[in-house]
Write an enzyme that holds these catalytic residues in place. Structure first.
Site, mmCIF file in Angstrom:
data_model
loop_
_atom_site.group_PDB
_atom_site.id
_atom_site.type_symbol
_atom_site.label_atom_id
_atom_site.label_comp_id
_atom_site.label_asym_id
_atom_site.label_seq_id
_atom_site.Cartn_x
_atom_site.Cartn_y
_atom_site.Cartn_z
ATOM 1 N N LYS A 57 33.315 37.449 45.080
ATOM 2 C CA LYS A 57 32.784 38.760 44.667
ATOM 3 C C LYS A 57 33.606 39.864 45.321
ATOM 4 C CE LYS A 57 29.714 38.706 42.096
ATOM 5 N NZ LYS A 57 29.713 38.421 40.641
ATOM 6 N N TYR A 85 31.499 31.836 47.393
ATOM 7 C CA TYR A 85 30.945 32.706 46.337
ATOM 8 C C TYR A 85 31.087 34.174 46.732
ATOM 9 C CZ TYR A 85 27.557 35.619 44.025
ATOM 10 O OH TYR A 85 26.952 36.673 43.368
ATOM 11 N N SER A 106 27.747 42.140 44.633
ATOM 12 C CA SER A 106 26.635 41.592 45.409
ATOM 13 C C SER A 106 26.636 42.148 46.826
ATOM 14 C CB SER A 106 26.781 40.063 45.458
ATOM 15 O OG SER A 106 25.924 39.481 46.414
HETATM 16 P P1 NAD Z 1 23.141 33.614 35.622
HETATM 17 O O1 NAD Z 1 23.795 32.342 35.993
HETATM 18 O O2 NAD Z 1 21.773 33.614 35.066
HETATM 19 O O3 NAD Z 1 24.070 34.436 34.594
HETATM 20 C C1 NAD Z 1 25.455 34.284 34.561
HETATM 21 C C2 NAD Z 1 25.826 33.950 33.128
HETATM 22 O O4 NAD Z 1 27.233 33.827 33.031
HETATM 23 C C3 NAD Z 1 25.218 32.631 32.643
HETATM 24 O O5 NAD Z 1 24.513 32.837 31.439
HETATM 25 C C4 NAD Z 1 26.417 31.723 32.446
HETATM 26 O O6 NAD Z 1 26.241 30.823 31.355
HETATM 27 C C5 NAD Z 1 27.520 32.735 32.181
HETATM 28 N N1 NAD Z 1 28.879 32.271 32.518
HETATM 29 C C6 NAD Z 1 29.297 31.650 33.634
HETATM 30 N N2 NAD Z 1 30.615 31.405 33.568
HETATM 31 C C7 NAD Z 1 31.044 31.908 32.378
HETATM 32 C C8 NAD Z 1 32.311 31.957 31.732
HETATM 33 N N3 NAD Z 1 33.414 31.445 32.289
HETATM 34 N N4 NAD Z 1 32.390 32.551 30.517
HETATM 35 C C9 NAD Z 1 31.272 33.077 29.934
HETATM 36 N N5 NAD Z 1 30.043 33.052 30.495
HETATM 37 C C10 NAD Z 1 29.951 32.465 31.712
HETATM 38 O O7 NAD Z 1 23.194 34.544 36.918
HETATM 39 P P2 NAD Z 1 22.573 35.993 37.146
HETATM 40 O O8 NAD Z 1 21.603 35.888 38.282
HETATM 41 O O9 NAD Z 1 22.149 36.594 35.868
HETATM 42 O O10 NAD Z 1 23.868 36.774 37.714
HETATM 43 C C11 NAD Z 1 24.663 37.540 36.845
HETATM 44 C C12 NAD Z 1 25.747 38.168 37.700
HETATM 45 O O11 NAD Z 1 25.162 38.911 38.760
HETATM 46 C C13 NAD Z 1 26.663 37.136 38.361
HETATM 47 O O12 NAD Z 1 28.004 37.636 38.329
HETATM 48 C C14 NAD Z 1 26.180 37.092 39.803
HETATM 49 O O13 NAD Z 1 27.219 36.764 40.705
HETATM 50 C C15 NAD Z 1 25.722 38.507 40.000
HETATM 51 N N6 NAD Z 1 24.718 38.625 41.064
HETATM 52 C C16 NAD Z 1 23.567 37.895 40.983
HETATM 53 C C17 NAD Z 1 22.626 38.006 42.024
HETATM 54 C C18 NAD Z 1 21.355 37.198 42.004
HETATM 55 O O14 NAD Z 1 20.716 37.055 43.070
HETATM 56 N N7 NAD Z 1 20.959 36.656 40.869
HETATM 57 C C19 NAD Z 1 22.860 38.872 43.099
HETATM 58 C C20 NAD Z 1 24.043 39.603 43.121
HETATM 59 C C21 NAD Z 1 24.979 39.477 42.088
HETATM 60 C C1 WQD Z 2 16.017 35.100 50.872
HETATM 61 C C2 WQD Z 2 15.286 34.841 52.171
HETATM 62 C C3 WQD Z 2 16.014 32.858 53.323
HETATM 63 C C4 WQD Z 2 14.596 30.088 50.198
HETATM 64 C C5 WQD Z 2 21.269 34.944 48.010
HETATM 65 C C6 WQD Z 2 22.760 34.972 47.973
HETATM 66 C C7 WQD Z 2 23.255 36.323 47.535
HETATM 67 C C8 WQD Z 2 22.584 36.721 46.238
HETATM 68 C C9 WQD Z 2 21.080 36.673 46.358
HETATM 69 C C10 WQD Z 2 24.112 36.209 44.446
HETATM 70 C C11 WQD Z 2 16.209 34.370 53.289
HETATM 71 C C12 WQD Z 2 14.568 32.708 52.864
HETATM 72 C C13 WQD Z 2 14.918 31.214 50.933
HETATM 73 C C14 WQD Z 2 13.619 29.187 50.698
HETATM 74 C C15 WQD Z 2 13.317 30.598 52.619
HETATM 75 N N1 WQD Z 2 23.005 35.891 45.168
HETATM 76 N N2 WQD Z 2 14.282 31.473 52.122
HETATM 77 N N3 WQD Z 2 13.018 29.481 51.897
HETATM 78 O O1 WQD Z 2 20.101 34.222 50.798
HETATM 79 O O2 WQD Z 2 19.274 36.651 50.744
HETATM 80 O O3 WQD Z 2 20.835 35.846 48.979
HETATM 81 O O4 WQD Z 2 20.732 35.320 46.751
HETATM 82 O O5 WQD Z 2 24.804 37.157 44.577
HETATM 83 O O6 WQD Z 2 24.653 36.254 47.374
HETATM 84 O O7 WQD Z 2 23.244 34.756 49.288
HETATM 85 O O8 WQD Z 2 18.498 35.029 49.005
HETATM 86 O O9 WQD Z 2 16.450 34.056 48.065
HETATM 87 O O10 WQD Z 2 18.199 32.498 49.047
HETATM 88 O O11 WQD Z 2 16.809 33.931 50.570
HETATM 89 O O12 WQD Z 2 12.762 30.850 53.704
HETATM 90 O O13 WQD Z 2 13.294 28.131 50.074
HETATM 91 O O14 WQD Z 2 14.351 33.781 51.967
HETATM 92 O O15 WQD Z 2 16.195 32.325 54.613
HETATM 93 O O16 WQD Z 2 15.717 34.935 54.508
HETATM 94 P P1 WQD Z 2 19.676 35.414 50.019
HETATM 95 P P2 WQD Z 2 17.469 33.798 49.103
#
Ligand code: NAD
Ligand code: WQD
Length: 332
Positions: free
Chosen positions: A154, A150, A124
């Site tokens: 990562k 979190y 991330s």
């Molecule tokens: P998500 O929660 O939709 O997907 C994660 C999946 O992992 C879920 O289906 C959950 O049931 C499964 N899971 C959790 N713990 C588990 C375990 N112990 N064993 C097996 N399965 C398990 O989230 P996502 O948005 O699809 O994110 C997927 C990956 O990408 C995550 O590692 C997250 O940290 C990373 N990521 C997400 C974002 C984002 O903004 N969505 C940004 C950067 C990184």
């Molecule tokens: C985006 C922008 C808020 C909600 C997060 C995690 C990051 C990754 C992606 C997992 C910001 C603004 C948001 C709302 C708002 N997840 N906002 N009103 O914070 O950039 O990243 O999600 O890896 O680790 O930190 O994403 O969508 O929460 O916010 O104004 O109701 O929208 O202030 O500027 P963020 P976000």
């Protein structure tokens, strides 16, 4: 290739499954369904034309995971399984450290025992902490100023994987640093259905457009940005998924790190305007106080992924909003 997706029933994993199948790979999914539902597996099959084999399993279950490897002998793993809610991680740090680290430790143990030598990890942009300079490149400082458990899990995962590759010259590790994934599959069958109140911007905007929320709370308009609101690098989840197809092929021995983003910053107000265009009417919002821990601006240079993987984003924020809105209208 035979590819095992941990967390493959999740938002990003389901889209990765579709693109891998479309690229001719064989896909198996392991997911404990702690943040997803099993019906997603069938919807992957509807979209991709092939339904992946699914195992409801906690990746920390070493015996269970070993059995999956013995059955399918994957050539590579894309490790998406984990917990990802920033706010929740502040309230439940032990759970986040346990799940996000012990899934990876168990996976690496089983991969080594089973002779699987390629792993792609869902990292991330949060590992960059508060950017000192923009755009962020893969050599930008990491591990400093990460504001939540979190994000620290990562970063710790990245260090764990680098150490594992250092001890095993045959192991290929690719770290994909996702910026802000948004949107949904254009079929309307795959997307994000957050549990409870959405933490992230786009799903909150989507639910406001659908009348489930009264208005979008814009967390501050006094940042030093184009319009005072937070700026992020929003990447369509389909583009993100395609990045994984490109990465899996390039995961040769050693450590490979890539930013997956558009390289363009979009503000909160610009995203709300784009979503309003997708919906065809204005979406109500109110400027409120900043959210604790937020940074003003964050976007990447995706040049390395283009040069090394031949991958770049193709879809726009307007397309992401349109695809998100289509999914929201049919949300399950
Ligand atoms: P998500 O929660 O939709 O997907 C994660 C999946 O992992 C879920 O289906 C959950 O049931 C499964 N899971 C959790 N713990 C588990 C375990 N112990 N064993 C097996 N399965 C398990 O989230 P996502 O948005 O699809 O994110 C997927 C990956 O990408 C995550 O590692 C997250 O940290 C990373 N990521 C997400 C974002 C984002 O903004 N969505 C940004 C950067 C990184
Ligand atoms: C985006 C922008 C808020 C909600 C997060 C995690 C990051 C990754 C992606 C997992 C910001 C603004 C948001 C709302 C708002 N997840 N906002 N009103 O914070 O950039 O990243 O999600 O890896 O680790 O930190 O994403 O969508 O929460 O916010 O104004 O109701 O929208 O202030 O500027 P963020 P976000």
């Amino acid at each position: 290739m035979r590819v095992l997706l941990t967390g493959g029933a999740g938002v990003i994993g389901s889209h990765v499954a579709v693109e891998l199948i479309g690229a001719g790979h064989q896909v198996e999914i392991v997911d404990d369904l702690s943040n997803s539902v099993e019906s997603v597996i069938g919807r992957i099959g509807q979209v991709a034309g092939v339904t992946p084999t699914f195992y409801k399993l906690d990746v920390r279950d070493e015996a269970g995971l070993t059995a999956v490897f013995e059955e399918h002998r994957p050539d590579a793993v894309i490790h998406l399984a984990g917990l990802k809610a920033v706010g929740e991680s502040v309230a439940q740090p032990l759970r986040y450290w346990d799940v996000n680290l012990n899934t990876t430790i168990t996976l690496l143990r089983v991969m080594a025992a089973q002779g699987c030598h390629r792993v792609v990890f869902s990292s991330s942009a949060t590992v960059y902490g508060t950017p000192e300079e923009l755009p962020l490149t893969e050599t930008s400082l990491t591990g400093v100023g990460i504001s939540n458990p979190y994000g620290r899990t990562k970063y710790a995962n990245e260090q764990l994987l680098v150490d594992a590759a250092g001890a095993d010259p045959g192991l290929g590790v690719t770290l994909l640093r996702y910026f802000n994934p948004v949107g949904a599959h254009p079929s309307g069958l795959l997307g994000e259905t957050p549990q409870g109140v959405p933490n992230n911007l786009m799903p909150y905007v989507a639910q406001t457009a659908a009348g489930k929320r009264a208005k979008v709370m814009v967390f501050g308009d006094d940042y030093d940005t184009v319009d005072g609101t937070g700026v992020r690098d929003y990447i369509h989840v389909v583009d993100l998924a395609k990045g994984h197809v490109a990465a899996i092929a390039a995961t040769n021995p050693g450590v490979h790190i890539f930013n997956l983003g558009t390289g363009q910053g979009v503000s909160v107000l610009q995203l709300i305007a784009a979503y309003s265009r997708a919906v065809g009417r204005d979406i109500p919002y109110e400027i409120v106080a900043r959210r604790a821990g937020d940074i003003a601006e964050c976007y990447c240079s995706p040049a390395k992924a283009k040069a090394d993987l031949g991958w770049q984003t193709e879809l726009t924020i307007d397309q992401a909003c349109a695809d998100s809105w289509r999914y929201e209208q049919g949300a399950r």
